[in-house]
Design a protein around this motif. Structure first.
Motif, PDB file in Angstrom:
ATOM      1  N   LEU A   1       0.823  -1.210   0.000  1.00  8.73           N
ATOM      2  CA  LEU A   1       0.000   0.000   0.000  1.00  8.73           C
ATOM      3  C   LEU A   1       0.856   1.257   0.000  1.00  8.73           C
ATOM      4  O   LEU A   1       0.536   2.228  -0.694  1.00  8.73           O
ATOM      5  CB  LEU A   1      -0.945   0.003   1.198  1.00  8.73           C
ATOM      6  N   LYS A   2       1.936   1.263   0.749  1.00 12.01           N
ATOM      7  CA  LYS A   2       2.837   2.422   0.782  1.00 12.01           C
ATOM      8  C   LYS A   2       3.410   2.692  -0.605  1.00 12.01           C
ATOM      9  O   LYS A   2       3.428   3.837  -1.067  1.00 12.01           O
ATOM     10  CB  LYS A   2       3.963   2.181   1.788  1.00 12.01           C
ATOM     11  N   ALA A   3       3.865   1.655  -1.282  1.00 14.56           N
ATOM     12  CA  ALA A   3       4.427   1.807  -2.627  1.00 14.56           C
ATOM     13  C   ALA A   3       3.357   2.271  -3.612  1.00 14.56           C
ATOM     14  O   ALA A   3       3.615   3.142  -4.461  1.00 14.56           O
ATOM     15  CB  ALA A   3       5.048   0.495  -3.088  1.00 14.56           C
ATOM     16  N   ALA A   4       2.170   1.717  -3.522  1.00 15.01           N
ATOM     17  CA  ALA A   4       1.082   2.114  -4.419  1.00 15.01           C
ATOM     18  C   ALA A   4       0.711   3.573  -4.225  1.00 15.01           C
ATOM     19  O   ALA A   4       0.540   4.316  -5.198  1.00 15.01           O
ATOM     20  CB  ALA A   4      -0.138   1.228  -4.184  1.00 15.01           C
ATOM     21  N   ARG A   5       0.636   4.010  -2.980  1.00 19.19           N
ATOM     22  CA  ARG A   5       0.292   5.411  -2.698  1.00 19.19           C
ATOM     23  C   ARG A   5       1.371   6.360  -3.197  1.00 19.19           C
ATOM     24  O   ARG A   5       1.066   7.414  -3.766  1.00 19.19           O
ATOM     25  CB  ARG A   5       0.057   5.595  -1.207  1.00 19.19           C
ATOM     26  N   ALA A   6       2.631   5.999  -3.019  1.00 20.65           N
ATOM     27  CA  ALA A   6       3.734   6.850  -3.486  1.00 20.65           C
ATOM     28  C   ALA A   6       3.733   6.959  -5.010  1.00 20.65           C
ATOM     29  O   ALA A   6       3.858   8.050  -5.570  1.00 20.65           O
ATOM     30  CB  ALA A   6       5.069   6.307  -2.993  1.00 20.65           C
ATOM     31  N   PHE A   7       3.576   5.830  -5.688  1.00 18.63           N
ATOM     32  CA  PHE A   7       3.584   5.837  -7.148  1.00 18.63           C
ATOM     33  C   PHE A   7       2.406   6.631  -7.702  1.00 18.63           C
ATOM     34  O   PHE A   7       2.555   7.446  -8.605  1.00 18.63           O
ATOM     35  CB  PHE A   7       3.549   4.408  -7.697  1.00 18.63           C
ATOM     36  N   THR A   8       1.223   6.411  -7.150  1.00 20.65           N
ATOM     37  CA  THR A   8       0.045   7.089  -7.685  1.00 20.65           C
ATOM     38  C   THR A   8       0.053   8.582  -7.380  1.00 20.65           C
ATOM     39  O   THR A   8      -0.472   9.365  -8.165  1.00 20.65           O
ATOM     40  CB  THR A   8      -1.262   6.437  -7.187  1.00 20.65           C
ATOM     41  N   ALA A   9       0.659   8.992  -6.286  1.00 18.36           N
ATOM     42  CA  ALA A   9       0.764  10.422  -5.982  1.00 18.36           C
ATOM     43  C   ALA A   9       1.611  11.124  -7.037  1.00 18.36           C
ATOM     44  O   ALA A   9       1.276  12.222  -7.494  1.00 18.36           O
ATOM     45  CB  ALA A   9       1.365  10.632  -4.598  1.00 18.36           C
ATOM     46  N   GLN A  10       2.692  10.504  -7.448  1.00 19.66           N
ATOM     47  CA  GLN A  10       3.577  11.096  -8.470  1.00 19.66           C
ATOM     48  C   GLN A  10       2.965  11.043  -9.857  1.00 19.66           C
ATOM     49  O   GLN A  10       3.230  11.889 -10.693  1.00 19.66           O
ATOM     50  CB  GLN A  10       4.925  10.382  -8.480  1.00 19.66           C
ATOM     51  N   SER A  11       2.150  10.024 -10.106  1.00 18.79           N
ATOM     52  CA  SER A  11       1.593   9.797 -11.439  1.00 18.79           C
ATOM     53  C   SER A  11       0.180  10.353 -11.606  1.00 18.79           C
ATOM     54  O   SER A  11      -0.400  10.234 -12.677  1.00 18.79           O
ATOM     55  CB  SER A  11       1.571   8.293 -11.729  1.00 18.79           C
ATOM     56  N   HIS A  12      -0.387  10.917 -10.541  1.00 17.18           N
ATOM     57  CA  HIS A  12      -1.751  11.451 -10.560  1.00 17.18           C
ATOM     58  C   HIS A  12      -2.772  10.388 -10.965  1.00 17.18           C
ATOM     59  O   HIS A  12      -3.642  10.617 -11.805  1.00 17.18           O
ATOM     60  CB  HIS A  12      -1.847  12.682 -11.464  1.00 17.18           C
ATOM     61  N   LEU A  13      -2.636   9.227 -10.351  1.00 15.56           N
ATOM     62  CA  LEU A  13      -3.548   8.107 -10.577  1.00 15.56           C
ATOM     63  C   LEU A  13      -4.160   7.709  -9.238  1.00 15.56           C
ATOM     64  O   LEU A  13      -3.798   8.253  -8.200  1.00 15.56           O
ATOM     65  CB  LEU A  13      -2.787   6.916 -11.168  1.00 15.56           C
ATOM     66  N   ASP A  14      -5.047   6.742  -9.258  1.00 16.38           N
ATOM     67  CA  ASP A  14      -5.628   6.218  -8.030  1.00 16.38           C
ATOM     68  C   ASP A  14      -5.060   4.826  -7.750  1.00 16.38           C
ATOM     69  O   ASP A  14      -4.616   4.131  -8.669  1.00 16.38           O
ATOM     70  CB  ASP A  14      -7.152   6.116  -8.132  1.00 16.38           C
TER      71      ASP A  14
ATOM     72  N   THR B   1      -7.953  -5.047  -3.811  1.00 17.30           N
ATOM     73  CA  THR B   1      -8.998  -6.033  -4.076  1.00 17.30           C
ATOM     74  C   THR B   1      -8.601  -7.376  -3.497  1.00 17.30           C
ATOM     75  O   THR B   1      -7.418  -7.704  -3.419  1.00 17.30           O
ATOM     76  CB  THR B   1      -9.279  -6.167  -5.586  1.00 17.30           C
ATOM     77  N   THR B   2      -9.584  -8.116  -3.086  1.00 18.40           N
ATOM     78  CA  THR B   2      -9.341  -9.483  -2.616  1.00 18.40           C
ATOM     79  C   THR B   2      -9.886 -10.511  -3.589  1.00 18.40           C
ATOM     80  O   THR B   2      -9.544 -11.683  -3.502  1.00 18.40           O
ATOM     81  CB  THR B   2     -10.000  -9.718  -1.242  1.00 18.40           C
ATOM     82  N   ASP B   3     -10.732 -10.051  -4.526  1.00 22.46           N
ATOM     83  CA  ASP B   3     -11.375 -11.000  -5.430  1.00 22.46           C
ATOM     84  C   ASP B   3     -11.371 -10.573  -6.906  1.00 22.46           C
ATOM     85  O   ASP B   3     -11.991 -11.223  -7.735  1.00 22.46           O
ATOM     86  CB  ASP B   3     -12.807 -11.267  -4.983  1.00 22.46           C
ATOM     87  N   GLU B   4     -10.717  -9.474  -7.222  1.00 23.89           N
ATOM     88  CA  GLU B   4     -10.642  -8.949  -8.593  1.00 23.89           C
ATOM     89  C   GLU B   4     -11.998  -8.501  -9.138  1.00 23.89           C
ATOM     90  O   GLU B   4     -12.120  -8.234 -10.323  1.00 23.89           O
ATOM     91  CB  GLU B   4     -10.014  -9.980  -9.560  1.00 23.89           C
ATOM     92  N   GLN B   5     -13.007  -8.410  -8.276  1.00 20.35           N
ATOM     93  CA  GLN B   5     -14.313  -7.939  -8.723  1.00 20.35           C
ATOM     94  C   GLN B   5     -14.800  -6.741  -7.918  1.00 20.35           C
ATOM     95  O   GLN B   5     -15.510  -5.898  -8.440  1.00 20.35           O
ATOM     96  CB  GLN B   5     -15.337  -9.071  -8.640  1.00 20.35           C
ATOM     97  N   THR B   6     -14.430  -6.685  -6.650  1.00 19.15           N
ATOM     98  CA  THR B   6     -14.767  -5.537  -5.823  1.00 19.15           C
ATOM     99  C   THR B   6     -13.476  -4.843  -5.443  1.00 19.15           C
ATOM    100  O   THR B   6     -12.469  -5.491  -5.141  1.00 19.15           O
ATOM    101  CB  THR B   6     -15.542  -5.957  -4.559  1.00 19.15           C
ATOM    102  N   PHE B   7     -13.509  -3.513  -5.451  1.00 22.75           N
ATOM    103  CA  PHE B   7     -12.309  -2.721  -5.234  1.00 22.75           C
ATOM    104  C   PHE B   7     -12.566  -1.654  -4.181  1.00 22.75           C
ATOM    105  O   PHE B   7     -13.655  -1.080  -4.127  1.00 22.75           O
ATOM    106  CB  PHE B   7     -11.875  -2.035  -6.536  1.00 22.75           C
ATOM    107  N   THR B   8     -11.550  -1.399  -3.370  1.00 26.13           N
ATOM    108  CA  THR B   8     -11.582  -0.326  -2.391  1.00 26.13           C
ATOM    109  C   THR B   8     -10.473   0.651  -2.743  1.00 26.13           C
ATOM    110  O   THR B   8      -9.305   0.266  -2.852  1.00 26.13           O
ATOM    111  CB  THR B   8     -11.348  -0.875  -0.972  1.00 26.13           C
ATOM    112  N   ARG B   9     -10.827   1.916  -2.926  1.00 26.16           N
ATOM    113  CA  ARG B   9      -9.812   2.929  -3.251  1.00 26.16           C
ATOM    114  C   ARG B   9      -8.981   3.194  -2.004  1.00 26.16           C
ATOM    115  O   ARG B   9      -9.512   3.461  -0.937  1.00 26.16           O
ATOM    116  CB  ARG B   9     -10.481   4.208  -3.733  1.00 26.16           C
ATOM    117  N   VAL B  10      -7.658   3.116  -2.139  1.00 22.14           N
ATOM    118  CA  VAL B  10      -6.749   3.353  -1.020  1.00 22.14           C
ATOM    119  C   VAL B  10      -5.939   4.630  -1.200  1.00 22.14           C
ATOM    120  O   VAL B  10      -5.251   5.068  -0.275  1.00 22.14           O
ATOM    121  CB  VAL B  10      -5.820   2.146  -0.772  1.00 22.14           C
TER     122      VAL B  10
END
Length: 74
Positions: free
Chosen positions: A43-56, A60-69
């Motif tokens: 999660l830390k890596a995902a948040r850092a990358f998306t902050a720099q890239s202006h993405l979200d 997911t635990t099942d590839e069908q439902t997603f929680t924005r972090v």
């Protein structure tokens, strides 16, 4: 597109199916994947990358439902 669902380029974090201790980061539109040993590291890596890239970032635990972090999409 539904704002409660990952969009093109967003980062997805999910647990590797055959390993309870490996978390994978991948982009919705790309095969590139990076693995991490803990949920927190992933999660830390995902948040850092998306902050720099202006993405979200999403989890997911099942590839069908997603929680924005992380929300950085402009």
């Amino acid at each position: 597109m539904d704002p409660a669902f990952p969009q093109h380029g967003d980062v997805i974090v999910h647990r590797q199916v055959h390993s309870p201790a490996v978390y994978i980061l991948s982009r919705l539109d790309a095969p590139l994947q990076v693995s991490y040993r803990t949920h927190g590291e992933a999660l830390k890596a995902a948040r850092a990358f998306t902050a720099q890239s202006h993405l979200d970032a999403w989890y997911t635990t099942d590839e069908q439902t997603f929680t924005r972090v992380a929300q950085h999409r402009l």
